[in-house]
Design an enzyme around this catalytic site. Structure first.
Site, PDB file in Angstrom:
ATOM      1  N   ASP A  27       0.816  -1.203   0.000  1.00  0.00           N
ATOM      2  CA  ASP A  27       0.000   0.000   0.000  1.00  0.00           C
ATOM      3  C   ASP A  27       0.863   1.271   0.000  1.00  0.00           C
ATOM      4  OD1 ASP A  27      -2.666   1.409   0.577  1.00  0.00           O
ATOM      5  OD2 ASP A  27      -1.450   2.057   2.294  1.00  0.00           O
ATOM      6  N   ALA A  28       0.519   2.211  -0.865  1.00  0.00           N
ATOM      7  CA  ALA A  28       1.072   3.578  -0.870  1.00  0.00           C
ATOM      8  C   ALA A  28       2.563   3.613  -0.566  1.00  0.00           C
ATOM      9  CB  ALA A  28       0.303   4.449   0.121  1.00  0.00           C
ATOM     10  N   GLU A  30       1.180   0.291  -4.953  1.00  0.00           N
ATOM     11  CA  GLU A  30       0.416   1.524  -5.186  1.00  0.00           C
ATOM     12  C   GLU A  30       1.374   2.680  -4.972  1.00  0.00           C
ATOM     13  OE1 GLU A  30      -3.518   3.814  -3.403  1.00  0.00           O
ATOM     14  OE2 GLU A  30      -2.166   2.746  -2.055  1.00  0.00           O
ATOM     15  N   ASP A  33      -3.376   4.241 -11.310  1.00  0.00           N
ATOM     16  CA  ASP A  33      -4.449   5.200 -11.032  1.00  0.00           C
ATOM     17  C   ASP A  33      -4.790   6.038 -12.256  1.00  0.00           C
ATOM     18  OD1 ASP A  33      -5.066   4.536  -8.413  1.00  0.00           O
ATOM     19  OD2 ASP A  33      -3.605   5.908  -7.548  1.00  0.00           O
ATOM     20  N   ASP A  34      -3.806   6.295 -13.121  1.00  0.00           N
ATOM     21  CA  ASP A  34      -4.073   7.100 -14.311  1.00  0.00           C
ATOM     22  C   ASP A  34      -5.197   6.499 -15.144  1.00  0.00           C
ATOM     23  OD1 ASP A  34      -2.192   8.992 -13.714  1.00  0.00           O
ATOM     24  OD2 ASP A  34      -0.782   8.456 -15.291  1.00  0.00           O
ATOM     25  N   PHE A  35      -5.164   5.177 -15.317  1.00  0.00           N
ATOM     26  CA  PHE A  35      -6.221   4.537 -16.110  1.00  0.00           C
ATOM     27  C   PHE A  35      -7.579   4.751 -15.458  1.00  0.00           C
ATOM     28  CE2 PHE A  35      -9.049   0.954 -16.888  1.00  0.00           C
ATOM     29  CZ  PHE A  35      -9.132   0.970 -18.274  1.00  0.00           C
ATOM     30  N   HIS A  52     -11.398  -0.154  -3.869  1.00  0.00           N
ATOM     31  CA  HIS A  52     -11.904   0.275  -2.560  1.00  0.00           C
ATOM     32  C   HIS A  52     -11.693   1.767  -2.343  1.00  0.00           C
ATOM     33  CE1 HIS A  52      -7.608  -0.117  -1.534  1.00  0.00           C
ATOM     34  NE2 HIS A  52      -7.871   0.746  -0.581  1.00  0.00           N
ATOM     35  N   ASP A  53     -10.535   2.302  -2.749  1.00  0.00           N
ATOM     36  CA  ASP A  53     -10.254   3.725  -2.554  1.00  0.00           C
ATOM     37  C   ASP A  53     -11.178   4.587  -3.391  1.00  0.00           C
ATOM     38  OD1 ASP A  53      -8.277   4.151  -0.638  1.00  0.00           O
ATOM     39  OD2 ASP A  53      -6.658   3.659  -2.014  1.00  0.00           O
ATOM     40  N   ILE A  82     -13.986   4.092  -4.700  1.00  0.00           N
ATOM     41  CA  ILE A  82     -15.399   4.087  -4.301  1.00  0.00           C
ATOM     42  C   ILE A  82     -15.534   4.651  -2.890  1.00  0.00           C
ATOM     43  CG2 ILE A  82     -17.450   2.672  -3.901  1.00  0.00           C
ATOM     44  CD1 ILE A  82     -16.233   0.607  -5.830  1.00  0.00           C
TER      45      ILE A  82
END
Length: 625
Positions: free
Chosen positions: A267-268, A302, A328-330, A398-399, A401
């Site tokens: 994550d991140a 991510e 995330d771009d997509f 999840h993010d 939404i």
């Protein structure tokens, strides 16, 4: 490994079984005294621990029985749980429980995983995926997921966090599957059952911070954190300290070995503030690759920096460190095309979403060094040389939404035709696809952000979340912000549960069948072509004045996959630069809606529509960068 069907992983931290005795270890370099706290009938007994080299405290004893509670007393005062506990006697503030790691007998001992190119991810939250909200509840849906065409379930974090409800990103006991989901035995049953059905299991892990409730590490090891280095969640983790680094790298190995997990999502990683010359992710991934040479074990990340060093490929196109980066771009391009939203980070995509979508599909990232006005800096690196499988694409997760004010899904925000076009693009493009639970049948119900904090912390989380939305035009008014669901209310959690009666309704059953059909095509037609893809495999062209584009990918053995997409309501006249013969080249893979390929032969693509064709020779799209 204890035997052919019992697995364990020895950690530097915590409890290690040594026959009839147990070694307990805690890193607390500045503590003056550490004692082992042992659960007795009416109180606690305490046993002195020895301070050994490197700031470690250690004791070997048989005084803690299996199933017994234990912890550590710091400087004769505070009693804390084991930060590397495999189980708890209660919540995150209770004593830890001593367990036998090799107690579970695995059935799927011949499982070696699946190749990365076969991955179709289904992200789910254990507590809301089924009415039971447990690992055993997930098992009841594995046959459904297999029949659908899913090859990998991805669990949102399950490490124990405070309370009984939460997304899992506030975990504080990173080696301990939450007891509310079924604990260690429940998770092992789930992984075993998935492997028996040919399904991979991935786990989301968080190495950038600990949750705000139940993290006692700073009380006995302040050296674990860099107070002067800030992250969105507080002080940065001190990865320049060897025991800290061991804690996290061993955690990854622990899940992969003791639980036979097939892969991890980190994550991140952009929020991991590592001050060393070797980034934690690089060392962790290299260690994983070295330790599991005979299994398909995969890592995803991510990272909003759009960097590429961690997903670079070897001479044969194999991942050297990370298998795939969440792109995330997509998502942002797809979301803007479906909803026309332009606030927040969507502002970077609103004006050029068609060109950006095509570029993203063909070459990886949208931002490859360009200025992001939202972030007020140049973002990204060139990514066209990477194979499409270096990216995990999604139109929901999840993010995307849950971090909306009301947890609304794309199904509720965009037109049905447009969303189904995007679904086809997601599932048939050569990138690795990910769907969020319920997406396969077009679930219209929300998935909200929820927690189980109380008192002052609960107020801070609720008020802080509502304040975050104040920058959006719909929530400038304080009264409007009060309508945003309270994350700590049990109703917010309950409203986020999947309703399994929905896919029995005709409209949603039709969407489910569409998803199943697309995934069957993917495994039969697309997946065999995803090996040995040469660099710079994609090219694209996009229309002026409409929302249409063409993308081509040169895949294995010279096979070329073409995507023709029109996400506009009006028909698109194919540009003169595309020869009519190119529109009928090769074989039809999929057309949505039915008949779109026939109109395409006349150089018209109806809207909204998507056509995929597979050809052995020609590239028909334009630029590759």
């Amino acid at each position: 490994m204890a035997s052919t069907n019992r697995y364990s992983f020895e950690t530097s931290w915590g409890a290690t079984r040594l026959g009839g005795e147990t070694r307990f270890r805690l890193w607390a370099p500045s503590a003056s005294r550490i004692e082992l706290a042992i659960q007795a009938k009416a109180s606690l007994d305490f046993m002195a621990m020895d301070k050994v080299e490197g700031g470690w405290w250690e004791v070997i004893t048989d005084r803690v029985p299996l199933g017994g509670g234990y912890g550590f007393r710091v400087n004769g005062d505070l009693v804390v749980p084991d930060p590397a506990a495999r189980a708890q006697t209660g919540d995150v503030h209770a004593l830890s429980e001593l367990v036998e790691p090799t107690a579970y007998q695995w059935s799927s001992t011949d499982w070696r995983g699946r190749a990365w190119e076969e991955a179709v991810f289904y992200e789910l939250h254990t507590g809301t995926f089924t009415p039971e909200g447990t690992f055993d509840g997930v098992i009841t849906k594995l046959d459904y997921l297999k029949e659908l065409g899913i090859t990998a379930i991805e669990l949102m974090p399950v490490a124990q966090f405070a309370g009984r409800r939460g997304w899992g990103y506030d975990g504080v006991l990173l080696y301990c599957p939450h007891e509310v989901y079924g604990g260690a035995e429940g998770l092992k049953r789930l992984v075993d059952a998935a492997h028996q059905r040919g399904l991979m299991v991935f786990l989301d892990v968080v190495y950038n911070h600990f949750g705000p409730d139940g993290n006692y590490i700073g009380a006995y090891a302040p050296e674990f954190f860099h107070e002067e280095i800030h992250t969105p969640w507080g002080a940065a983790i001190a990865y320049d300290e060897t025991p800290v680094r061991q804690f996290m790298i061993e955690n990854a190995l622990f899940w992969l070995e003791e639980y036979q997990i097939d892969g991890l999502r980190l994550d991140a990683i952009d929020s991991i503030k590592d001050t060393t010359d070797t980034p934690l992710v690089k060392e962790l991934a290299a260690t994983v690759r070295e330790r599991f040479p005979d299994r398909h074990v995969h890592l995803t990340t991510e990272d909003d920096r759009n960097i590429t060093w961690h997903v670079e490929r070897g001479e044969k196109g194999e991942p050297q460190l990370i298998s795939g980066e969440w792109n995330d771009d997509f998502h942002h391009c797809a979301h803007v095309l479906a909803t026309h939203e332009a606030e927040g980070y969507y502002a970077d995509y609103s004006r050029h979403s068609v060109e950006q979508m095509a570029k993203c599909l063909a070459t990886g990232f949208v931002y490859q060094g360009e200025l992001s006005e939202h972030r007020e800096r140049n973002v990204g690196e060139k990514s066209g040389h990477l194979p499409p499988t270096a990216f995990v694409n999604f139109i929901q997760n999840h993010d995307q939404i849950g971090n909306r004010a009301f947890g609304d899904r794309l199904t509720d925000l965009g037109s049905r035709r447009t969303v189904e076009c995007l679904q086809a693009i997601l599932l048939l493009s050569p990138q690795i696809p990910l769907m969020f639970m319920g997406e396969e049948f077009g679930d219209p119900d929300p998935f909200c952000f929820f927690t189980d904090f109380h008192g002052e912390l609960g107020d801070l989380v609720r008020d802080g979340r509502r304040a975050e939305f104040g920058k959006f035009s719909a929530f400038h008014d304080e009264e409007a912000r009060k309508l945003i669901p309270d994350p700590n209310a049990e109703t917010t959690f309950r409203d986020s549960r999947l309703d399994w009666s929905i896919p029995d309704r005709p409209t949603y059953r039709r969407r489910l069948e569409l998803t199943r059909r697309l995934l069957e095509i993917r495994q039969r037609v697309i997946v065999p072509l995803l090996h040995d893809v040469a660099p710079n495999s994609g090219s694209w062209t996009a229309s002026d004045g409409s929302r249409a584009f063409v993308v081509s990918w040169k895949l294995k053995a010279g096979q070329v996959l073409h995507l023709f997409a029109n996400l506009d309501d009006e028909p698109w006249a194919i540009p003169e630069g595309v020869a009519k013969a190119d529109l009928t080249c090769g074989d039809l893979v999929h057309a949505y809606p039915k008949g779109a390929d026939v109109e395409l032969q006349g150089a018209i693509l109806p809207g909204p529509s998507v056509v995929f064709r597979l050809d052995a020779q020609r590239m028909i799209a334009g630029p590759s960068a």
